[in-house]
Design a protein around this motif. Sequence first.
Motif, PDB file in Angstrom:
ATOM      1  N   LEU A 168       0.869  -1.183   0.000  1.00  0.00           N
ATOM      2  CA  LEU A 168       0.000   0.000   0.000  1.00  0.00           C
ATOM      3  C   LEU A 168       0.901   1.227   0.000  1.00  0.00           C
ATOM      4  CD1 LEU A 168      -2.923   1.238   0.433  1.00  0.00           C
ATOM      5  CD2 LEU A 168      -2.314   1.348   2.840  1.00  0.00           C
ATOM      6  N   ILE A 169       0.642   2.131  -0.920  1.00  0.00           N
ATOM      7  CA  ILE A 169       1.468   3.344  -0.973  1.00  0.00           C
ATOM      8  C   ILE A 169       0.581   4.580  -1.053  1.00  0.00           C
ATOM      9  CG2 ILE A 169       1.971   2.676  -3.391  1.00  0.00           C
ATOM     10  CD1 ILE A 169       4.434   4.471  -3.188  1.00  0.00           C
ATOM     11  N   THR A 170       0.919   5.575  -0.247  1.00  0.00           N
ATOM     12  CA  THR A 170       0.090   6.781  -0.189  1.00  0.00           C
ATOM     13  C   THR A 170       0.635   7.858  -1.132  1.00  0.00           C
ATOM     14  OG1 THR A 170       1.332   7.838   1.617  1.00  0.00           O
ATOM     15  CG2 THR A 170      -0.447   6.339   2.254  1.00  0.00           C
ATOM     16  N   GLY A 171      -0.263   8.590  -1.760  1.00  0.00           N
ATOM     17  CA  GLY A 171       0.131   9.743  -2.589  1.00  0.00           C
ATOM     18  C   GLY A 171       0.837   9.341  -3.870  1.00  0.00           C
ATOM     19  N   VAL A 176       4.060   1.974   2.302  1.00  0.00           N
ATOM     20  CA  VAL A 176       4.948   3.108   2.033  1.00  0.00           C
ATOM     21  C   VAL A 176       4.199   4.400   2.353  1.00  0.00           C
ATOM     22  CG1 VAL A 176       6.310   4.336   0.301  1.00  0.00           C
ATOM     23  CG2 VAL A 176       6.140   1.845   0.194  1.00  0.00           C
ATOM     24  N   CYS A 177       4.719   5.157   3.320  1.00  0.00           N
ATOM     25  CA  CYS A 177       4.111   6.431   3.710  1.00  0.00           C
ATOM     26  C   CYS A 177       4.809   7.543   2.947  1.00  0.00           C
ATOM     27  CB  CYS A 177       4.247   6.632   5.219  1.00  0.00           C
ATOM     28  SG  CYS A 177       3.388   5.360   6.156  1.00  0.00           S
ATOM     29  N   ASN A 178       4.165   8.015   1.895  1.00  0.00           N
ATOM     30  CA  ASN A 178       4.811   8.935   0.960  1.00  0.00           C
ATOM     31  C   ASN A 178       4.092  10.274   0.805  1.00  0.00           C
ATOM     32  OD1 ASN A 178       6.393   9.582  -1.709  1.00  0.00           O
ATOM     33  ND2 ASN A 178       4.227   9.646  -2.266  1.00  0.00           N
ATOM     34  N   ALA A 179       2.773  10.284   0.898  1.00  0.00           N
ATOM     35  CA  ALA A 179       2.016  11.514   0.614  1.00  0.00           C
ATOM     36  C   ALA A 179       2.495  12.656   1.503  1.00  0.00           C
ATOM     37  CB  ALA A 179       0.524  11.281   0.846  1.00  0.00           C
ATOM     38  N   ALA A 180       2.486  13.856   0.951  1.00  0.00           N
ATOM     39  CA  ALA A 180       2.872  15.016   1.754  1.00  0.00           C
ATOM     40  C   ALA A 180       2.401  16.295   1.097  1.00  0.00           C
ATOM     41  CB  ALA A 180       4.387  15.070   1.935  1.00  0.00           C
ATOM     42  N   GLY A 186      -9.129  20.075  12.570  1.00  0.00           N
ATOM     43  CA  GLY A 186      -8.695  21.380  13.073  1.00  0.00           C
ATOM     44  C   GLY A 186      -7.207  21.495  13.339  1.00  0.00           C
ATOM     45  N   TYR A 187      -6.438  20.536  12.860  1.00  0.00           N
ATOM     46  CA  TYR A 187      -4.983  20.589  13.046  1.00  0.00           C
ATOM     47  C   TYR A 187      -4.323  21.313  11.879  1.00  0.00           C
ATOM     48  CZ  TYR A 187      -5.899  16.746  16.349  1.00  0.00           C
ATOM     49  OH  TYR A 187      -6.379  15.964  17.376  1.00  0.00           O
ATOM     50  N   GLU A 188      -3.131  21.871  12.124  1.00  0.00           N
ATOM     51  CA  GLU A 188      -2.365  22.504  11.036  1.00  0.00           C
ATOM     52  C   GLU A 188      -2.194  21.458   9.925  1.00  0.00           C
ATOM     53  OE1 GLU A 188       0.564  23.351   8.408  1.00  0.00           O
ATOM     54  OE2 GLU A 188       1.085  21.885   9.954  1.00  0.00           O
ATOM     55  N   LEU A 189      -2.414  21.877   8.664  1.00  0.00           N
ATOM     56  CA  LEU A 189      -2.604  20.911   7.580  1.00  0.00           C
ATOM     57  C   LEU A 189      -1.382  20.063   7.220  1.00  0.00           C
ATOM     58  CD1 LEU A 189      -4.891  19.985   5.658  1.00  0.00           C
ATOM     59  CD2 LEU A 189      -3.906  21.519   3.958  1.00  0.00           C
ATOM     60  N   SER A 190      -0.178  20.641   7.234  1.00  0.00           N
ATOM     61  CA  SER A 190       0.956  19.803   6.823  1.00  0.00           C
ATOM     62  C   SER A 190       1.286  18.765   7.894  1.00  0.00           C
ATOM     63  CB  SER A 190       2.181  20.638   6.418  1.00  0.00           C
ATOM     64  OG  SER A 190       2.525  21.571   7.394  1.00  0.00           O
ATOM     65  N   MET A 191       1.189  19.156   9.173  1.00  0.00           N
ATOM     66  CA  MET A 191       1.398  18.166  10.240  1.00  0.00           C
ATOM     67  C   MET A 191       0.297  17.108  10.193  1.00  0.00           C
ATOM     68  SD  MET A 191       3.407  17.198  12.676  1.00  0.00           S
ATOM     69  CE  MET A 191       4.501  18.492  13.271  1.00  0.00           C
ATOM     70  N   ALA A 192      -0.930  17.558   9.929  1.00  0.00           N
ATOM     71  CA  ALA A 192      -2.063  16.618   9.878  1.00  0.00           C
ATOM     72  C   ALA A 192      -1.871  15.582   8.769  1.00  0.00           C
ATOM     73  CB  ALA A 192      -3.366  17.383   9.663  1.00  0.00           C
ATOM     74  N   THR A 193      -1.482  16.054   7.592  1.00  0.00           N
ATOM     75  CA  THR A 193      -1.361  15.155   6.433  1.00  0.00           C
ATOM     76  C   THR A 193      -0.117  14.286   6.539  1.00  0.00           C
ATOM     77  OG1 THR A 193      -2.311  16.941   5.095  1.00  0.00           O
ATOM     78  CG2 THR A 193      -1.271  15.112   3.908  1.00  0.00           C
ATOM     79  N   ASN A 194       1.015  14.952   6.736  1.00  0.00           N
ATOM     80  CA  ASN A 194       2.290  14.240   6.631  1.00  0.00           C
ATOM     81  C   ASN A 194       2.540  13.344   7.841  1.00  0.00           C
ATOM     82  OD1 ASN A 194       2.218  16.186   4.655  1.00  0.00           O
ATOM     83  ND2 ASN A 194       4.073  17.262   5.285  1.00  0.00           N
ATOM     84  N   HIS A 195       2.187  13.821   9.026  1.00  0.00           N
ATOM     85  CA  HIS A 195       2.448  13.020  10.227  1.00  0.00           C
ATOM     86  C   HIS A 195       1.205  12.309  10.768  1.00  0.00           C
ATOM     87  CE1 HIS A 195       3.715  11.523  14.047  1.00  0.00           C
ATOM     88  NE2 HIS A 195       3.064  12.431  14.721  1.00  0.00           N
TER      89      HIS A 195
END
Length: 328
Positions: free
Chosen positions: A6-9, A85-89, A104-113
């Motif tokens: 499974l691979i993201t993004g 594979v955790c790839n999306a960012a 309601g979280y900051e978007l890059s931290m929410a998505t990437n982490h």
Amino acid sequence: SPGTVLITGTTSGVGLYACKALVYRGWQVITANRHPLRAVAAAERVGIPAAQLTHLRMDLSDLQSVRDGVETLLGSLEQPLDALVCNAAVYQPRLRKPKRSAQGYELSMATNHFGHFLLIQLLLENLGKAKVFQSARGSYLSAARVVILGTVTANYKELGGKIPIPAPADLGNLSGFEQGFHAPISMASGKSFKPGKAYKDSKLCNMITTQELHRRLHEQSGILFTSLYPGCVADTPLFRYTPKIFRFLFPIFQRLITGGYVTQAKAGQRVAQVVTNPEFGVSGVHWSWGNRQKKNRESFRQELSERATDPITAKRVWELSMKLVGLT
Ligand code: NDP
């Protein structure tokens, strides 16, 4: 088939070409994207045979969407996953104000982490089933791999990680996470919003997560946890929100001055190697091919800064992340 991953993004960049490389190695690839139709179109565009592909809907910025995607996935898998594979960012260095995720979280931290943190937690049991135990030697013949995209710019040990534009990755005392990470808080450290740093901080969290997964779970689960820096893939859409002049000059600079540039195809190959090749079957390692690309250069274990390896910080990031994704 050698396995299912499974691979993201996978609508562009490293993820798309990793998908291609894995399909060409005979793997069944399940893609996870917020717009699966974009993933289908991208795969067609670069000539990936559709027979080995399945597309799953998952918006990594939305914890509910991650849960729904995992439920659909687990309901349809016939065999356990062999790799994740955790790839999306996302990287949005010009924002004046933070964008917010569904929770309601900051978007890059929410998505990437946070999205990936939850995804991994929800798939651990399934990934743990892939191991083949070699009883005679008391070791695993094979085991599932979790591969997370890290980066040089979040590793303070390397020159690229010390660049003060806008600031090096640093989670501070984690008071931002501790206070619930909702508005007006936008940074893990609880300090003022710096969009470029928010991205670096999220990637630091990715590398901390890999290390902590290894410490907590490798021995009991057999799963191999690794991260990698594939090189500077200076011309992917990751940089779509940077100024036009930056997008023009950055690849040239990385090609001619630093020598850090790698093509998307090469970066995709590197991800595929870490997923499949026996020499990368070591847990707890951050892989790199260096910052200056040289022909036939071998991969090596890149040391991470204390910000990524310190077990006390990692324990807190783990516990706070568990809470913020709703698992504790
Ligand atoms: P791209 O922007 O080309 O790819 C990012 C992918 O993530 C796209 O498919 C995008 O899909 C997807 N994505 C973004 N947001 C979400 C979301 N909410 N849910 C699901 N998918 C989403 O970037 P790269 O290929 O450059 O980056 C891939 C990884 O490599 C990242 O983790 C990055 O940090 C890492 N990396 C990149 C380097 C580089 O130089 N480029 C260097 C080191 C590491 P969509 O079409 O929906 O936007």
